[in-house]
Design a protein around this motif. Structure first.
Motif, PDB file in Angstrom:
ATOM      1  N   ARG A 117       0.855  -1.179   0.000  1.00  0.00           N
ATOM      2  CA  ARG A 117       0.000   0.000   0.000  1.00  0.00           C
ATOM      3  C   ARG A 117       0.897   1.238   0.000  1.00  0.00           C
ATOM      4  NH1 ARG A 117      -5.333  -2.109   1.030  1.00  0.00           N
ATOM      5  NH2 ARG A 117      -5.080  -4.191   0.142  1.00  0.00           N
ATOM      6  N   ILE A 118       0.557   2.198  -0.841  1.00  0.00           N
ATOM      7  CA  ILE A 118       1.411   3.364  -1.061  1.00  0.00           C
ATOM      8  C   ILE A 118       0.909   4.524  -0.208  1.00  0.00           C
ATOM      9  CG2 ILE A 118       2.318   4.976  -2.782  1.00  0.00           C
ATOM     10  CD1 ILE A 118       1.773   2.734  -4.861  1.00  0.00           C
ATOM     11  N   GLY A 119       1.740   4.950   0.717  1.00  0.00           N
ATOM     12  CA  GLY A 119       1.323   5.979   1.655  1.00  0.00           C
ATOM     13  C   GLY A 119       2.307   7.115   1.786  1.00  0.00           C
ATOM     14  N   LEU A 120       1.901   8.075   2.598  1.00  0.00           N
ATOM     15  CA  LEU A 120       2.703   9.264   2.877  1.00  0.00           C
ATOM     16  C   LEU A 120       2.411   9.696   4.301  1.00  0.00           C
ATOM     17  CD1 LEU A 120       4.517  11.568   1.499  1.00  0.00           C
ATOM     18  CD2 LEU A 120       2.373  12.862   1.367  1.00  0.00           C
ATOM     19  N   GLU A 121       3.458  10.021   5.047  1.00  0.00           N
ATOM     20  CA  GLU A 121       3.238  10.659   6.337  1.00  0.00           C
ATOM     21  C   GLU A 121       3.302  12.163   6.096  1.00  0.00           C
ATOM     22  OE1 GLU A 121       4.401  10.425  11.035  1.00  0.00           O
ATOM     23  OE2 GLU A 121       5.890   9.729   9.591  1.00  0.00           O
ATOM     24  N   GLY A 122       2.132  12.771   6.098  1.00  0.00           N
ATOM     25  CA  GLY A 122       2.027  14.177   5.708  1.00  0.00           C
ATOM     26  C   GLY A 122       1.947  15.088   6.922  1.00  0.00           C
ATOM     27  N   ASP A 123       3.056  15.702   7.264  1.00  0.00           N
ATOM     28  CA  ASP A 123       3.058  16.626   8.395  1.00  0.00           C
ATOM     29  C   ASP A 123       1.953  17.660   8.266  1.00  0.00           C
ATOM     30  OD1 ASP A 123       5.483  16.743  10.464  1.00  0.00           O
ATOM     31  OD2 ASP A 123       6.194  15.834   8.601  1.00  0.00           O
ATOM     32  N   TYR A 124       1.231  17.861   9.369  1.00  0.00           N
ATOM     33  CA  TYR A 124       0.286  18.974   9.397  1.00  0.00           C
ATOM     34  C   TYR A 124       1.009  20.213   9.900  1.00  0.00           C
ATOM     35  CZ  TYR A 124      -3.286  22.256  10.635  1.00  0.00           C
ATOM     36  OH  TYR A 124      -4.037  23.409  10.720  1.00  0.00           O
ATOM     37  N   ILE A 125       0.980  21.264   9.093  1.00  0.00           N
ATOM     38  CA  ILE A 125       1.543  22.561   9.463  1.00  0.00           C
ATOM     39  C   ILE A 125       0.444  23.596   9.265  1.00  0.00           C
ATOM     40  CG2 ILE A 125       3.366  24.244   9.060  1.00  0.00           C
ATOM     41  CD1 ILE A 125       4.448  21.532   9.912  1.00  0.00           C
ATOM     42  N   GLU A 126       0.015  24.217  10.349  1.00  0.00           N
ATOM     43  CA  GLU A 126      -1.054  25.205  10.242  1.00  0.00           C
ATOM     44  C   GLU A 126      -0.630  26.335   9.310  1.00  0.00           C
ATOM     45  OE1 GLU A 126      -4.041  27.872  13.069  1.00  0.00           O
ATOM     46  OE2 GLU A 126      -2.402  26.718  13.992  1.00  0.00           O
ATOM     47  N   GLY A 127      -1.531  26.701   8.404  1.00  0.00           N
ATOM     48  CA  GLY A 127      -1.241  27.747   7.439  1.00  0.00           C
ATOM     49  C   GLY A 127      -0.717  27.231   6.111  1.00  0.00           C
ATOM     50  N   TYR A 128      -0.404  25.929   6.059  1.00  0.00           N
ATOM     51  CA  TYR A 128       0.134  25.328   4.839  1.00  0.00           C
ATOM     52  C   TYR A 128      -0.823  24.278   4.266  1.00  0.00           C
ATOM     53  CZ  TYR A 128       4.580  27.659   5.578  1.00  0.00           C
ATOM     54  OH  TYR A 128       5.563  28.606   5.728  1.00  0.00           O
ATOM     55  N   GLU A 129      -2.083  24.401   4.614  1.00  0.00           N
ATOM     56  CA  GLU A 129      -3.051  23.399   4.194  1.00  0.00           C
ATOM     57  C   GLU A 129      -3.149  23.280   2.679  1.00  0.00           C
ATOM     58  OE1 GLU A 129      -4.233  24.768   8.312  1.00  0.00           O
ATOM     59  OE2 GLU A 129      -3.567  25.741   6.453  1.00  0.00           O
ATOM     60  N   ASP A 130      -3.094  24.402   1.961  1.00  0.00           N
ATOM     61  CA  ASP A 130      -3.211  24.341   0.500  1.00  0.00           C
ATOM     62  C   ASP A 130      -2.027  23.620  -0.123  1.00  0.00           C
ATOM     63  OD1 ASP A 130      -5.600  25.691   0.633  1.00  0.00           O
ATOM     64  OD2 ASP A 130      -4.762  27.649   0.070  1.00  0.00           O
ATOM     65  N   GLN A 131      -0.831  23.888   0.391  1.00  0.00           N
ATOM     66  CA  GLN A 131       0.361  23.219  -0.141  1.00  0.00           C
ATOM     67  C   GLN A 131       0.339  21.721   0.157  1.00  0.00           C
ATOM     68  OE1 GLN A 131       0.208  26.122   1.513  1.00  0.00           O
ATOM     69  NE2 GLN A 131       2.039  27.377   1.213  1.00  0.00           N
ATOM     70  N   ILE A 132      -0.134  21.364   1.350  1.00  0.00           N
ATOM     71  CA  ILE A 132      -0.252  19.946   1.691  1.00  0.00           C
ATOM     72  C   ILE A 132      -1.269  19.278   0.774  1.00  0.00           C
ATOM     73  CG2 ILE A 132      -0.899  18.314   3.493  1.00  0.00           C
ATOM     74  CD1 ILE A 132       0.006  20.501   5.531  1.00  0.00           C
ATOM     75  N   ALA A 133      -2.407  19.932   0.571  1.00  0.00           N
ATOM     76  CA  ALA A 133      -3.450  19.378  -0.294  1.00  0.00           C
ATOM     77  C   ALA A 133      -2.934  19.175  -1.716  1.00  0.00           C
ATOM     78  CB  ALA A 133      -4.662  20.299  -0.300  1.00  0.00           C
ATOM     79  N   ALA A 134      -2.098  20.087  -2.196  1.00  0.00           N
ATOM     80  CA  ALA A 134      -1.571  19.967  -3.560  1.00  0.00           C
ATOM     81  C   ALA A 134      -0.705  18.723  -3.702  1.00  0.00           C
ATOM     82  CB  ALA A 134      -0.764  21.219  -3.919  1.00  0.00           C
ATOM     83  N   ILE A 135       0.085  18.430  -2.677  1.00  0.00           N
ATOM     84  CA  ILE A 135       0.914  17.217  -2.699  1.00  0.00           C
ATOM     85  C   ILE A 135       0.032  15.977  -2.654  1.00  0.00           C
ATOM     86  CG2 ILE A 135       2.539  15.854  -1.326  1.00  0.00           C
ATOM     87  CD1 ILE A 135       3.911  18.494  -0.574  1.00  0.00           C
ATOM     88  N   ILE A 136      -0.945  15.993  -1.778  1.00  0.00           N
ATOM     89  CA  ILE A 136      -1.807  14.824  -1.623  1.00  0.00           C
ATOM     90  C   ILE A 136      -2.608  14.560  -2.893  1.00  0.00           C
ATOM     91  CG2 ILE A 136      -3.829  13.956  -0.379  1.00  0.00           C
ATOM     92  CD1 ILE A 136      -2.690  15.358   2.121  1.00  0.00           C
ATOM     93  N   ASP A 137      -3.115  15.613  -3.502  1.00  0.00           N
ATOM     94  CA  ASP A 137      -3.973  15.457  -4.680  1.00  0.00           C
ATOM     95  C   ASP A 137      -3.208  15.032  -5.931  1.00  0.00           C
ATOM     96  OD1 ASP A 137      -6.094  16.206  -3.119  1.00  0.00           O
ATOM     97  OD2 ASP A 137      -6.146  18.278  -3.830  1.00  0.00           O
ATOM     98  N   LYS A 138      -1.903  15.196  -5.929  1.00  0.00           N
ATOM     99  CA  LYS A 138      -1.113  14.969  -7.138  1.00  0.00           C
ATOM    100  C   LYS A 138      -0.779  13.502  -7.382  1.00  0.00           C
ATOM    101  CE  LYS A 138       2.949  16.846  -9.533  1.00  0.00           C
ATOM    102  NZ  LYS A 138       4.088  17.799  -9.432  1.00  0.00           N
ATOM    103  N   TYR A 139      -0.862  12.678  -6.324  1.00  0.00           N
ATOM    104  CA  TYR A 139      -0.355  11.312  -6.444  1.00  0.00           C
ATOM    105  C   TYR A 139      -1.411  10.283  -6.008  1.00  0.00           C
ATOM    106  CZ  TYR A 139       4.116  13.722  -6.881  1.00  0.00           C
ATOM    107  OH  TYR A 139       5.130  14.542  -7.299  1.00  0.00           O
ATOM    108  N   PRO A 140      -1.278   9.038  -6.468  1.00  0.00           N
ATOM    109  CA  PRO A 140      -2.292   8.015  -6.201  1.00  0.00           C
ATOM    110  C   PRO A 140      -2.068   7.282  -4.878  1.00  0.00           C
ATOM    111  CG  PRO A 140      -0.667   7.120  -7.706  1.00  0.00           C
ATOM    112  CD  PRO A 140      -0.262   8.550  -7.444  1.00  0.00           C
ATOM    113  N   TRP A 141      -2.193   7.993  -3.782  1.00  0.00           N
ATOM    114  CA  TRP A 141      -1.961   7.381  -2.472  1.00  0.00           C
ATOM    115  C   TRP A 141      -3.048   6.377  -2.122  1.00  0.00           C
ATOM    116  CZ3 TRP A 141       2.712   8.910  -1.666  1.00  0.00           C
ATOM    117  CH2 TRP A 141       3.113  10.218  -1.953  1.00  0.00           C
TER     118      TRP A 141
END
Length: 268
Positions: free
Chosen positions: A82-106
């Motif tokens: 299973r292909i995963g990512l540990e995506g740090d939550y950083i307040e104020g960076y939600e859009d940048q995190i979402a862009a990474i998550i949305d780009k790949y088939p996790w």
């Protein structure tokens, strides 16, 4: 079913072993499912001037995903990757995190809080920052960040939910109200948590989360998965026998698994 959903690899800078080393080790020890879940690139600090070897570079991220997909195909008849990512939550960076998550088939994304501002509370090199701080205020800030991470809807489950205790720094006051409130938020957001067994090899010598939080999570109906948080192939599934035994004692009978961002419960 034997699973391990939390692993790290050489690409992140502070772990050892290539992805394929973990896959081969997973086959050797009889895992049914293995989650590959390396750290998301740092977004809010300069990787050239911050502490070294914290996470993979942004340039490595597509290579990481490509290698995961190749290994999934190569070993499909031997182990379910299973292909995963540990995506740090950083307040104020939600859009940048979402862009990474949305780009790949996790298959799944772990929502973890390591940072309070630029302080990584899980880094042994930064424990000096506890000195002179109000420990209760630190715990309040940490659990506030975990709750905000859950509310973003970006993640599939929260990783090592009480990792703030890792080095044994704790307030004199009880923090049970913060722990319970955080679990209630996770429940309300229809998220899962993990039982991260790596705490048994940390100074705190206790899994993440502690037993009382596991019992309350079960009471709330929060799904749960497990992970070793291995940073070396030989530590894959370390302490997971103890983790499963603990869960059975508390009353858990199922574990959460993830495929293409969808959760499925399996008996263990």
């Amino acid at each position: 079913m034997k699973i391990d959903y939390h692993t790290h690899h050489a690409r992140c800078g502070h772990a050892q072993g290539d992805l394929e080393d973990y896959v081969k080790r997973g086959i050797e020890i009889g895992l049914d499912q293995l989650g590959l879940s390396d750290h998301m690139p740092l977004l809010h600090v300069n990787p050239d001037t911050y502490y070294p070897e914290m996470a993979m570079s942004m340039e490595e991220l597509p290579r990481y995903v490509e290698e995961c997909l190749q290994l999934k195909e190569t070993y499909k008849n031997q182990i379910d990757l299973r292909i995963g990512l540990e995506g740090d939550y950083i307040e104020g960076y939600e859009d940048q995190i979402a862009a990474i998550i949305d780009k790949y088939p996790w298959d799944y994304v772990i929502g973890s809080v390591h940072f309070l501002g630029e302080w990584d509370v899980t880094d042994y090199r930064q424990t000096g920052q506890w000195e002179g701080r109000d420990r209760l205020a630190v715990y309040e800030a940490y659990y506030d960040a975990v709750q905000k991470a859950a509310r973003t809807g970006l993640y599939d489950y929260i990783g090592h939910v009480d990792v703030i205790k890792r080095f044994g720094y704790a307030p004199v006051e009880s923090v049970e109200h913060l722990e319970r409130q955080t679990l209630e938020v996770i429940r309300d957001c229809d998220m899962a948590i993990e039982l991260n067994a790596s705490g048994l090899r940390m100074p705190v010598a206790e899994m993440f989360p502690k037993r009382s939080m596991l019992a309350y999570a079960l009471e709330l109906g929060i799904p749960l998965t497990i992970g070793s948080d291995a940073h070396q192939p030989e530590r894959l599934s370390q302490y997971l026998d103890e983790a499963r035994a603990c869960l059975k004692e508390i009353g858990y009978t199922q574990l959460a698994t993830f495929s293409r961002r969808k959760r499925e419960l399996v008996y263990f």
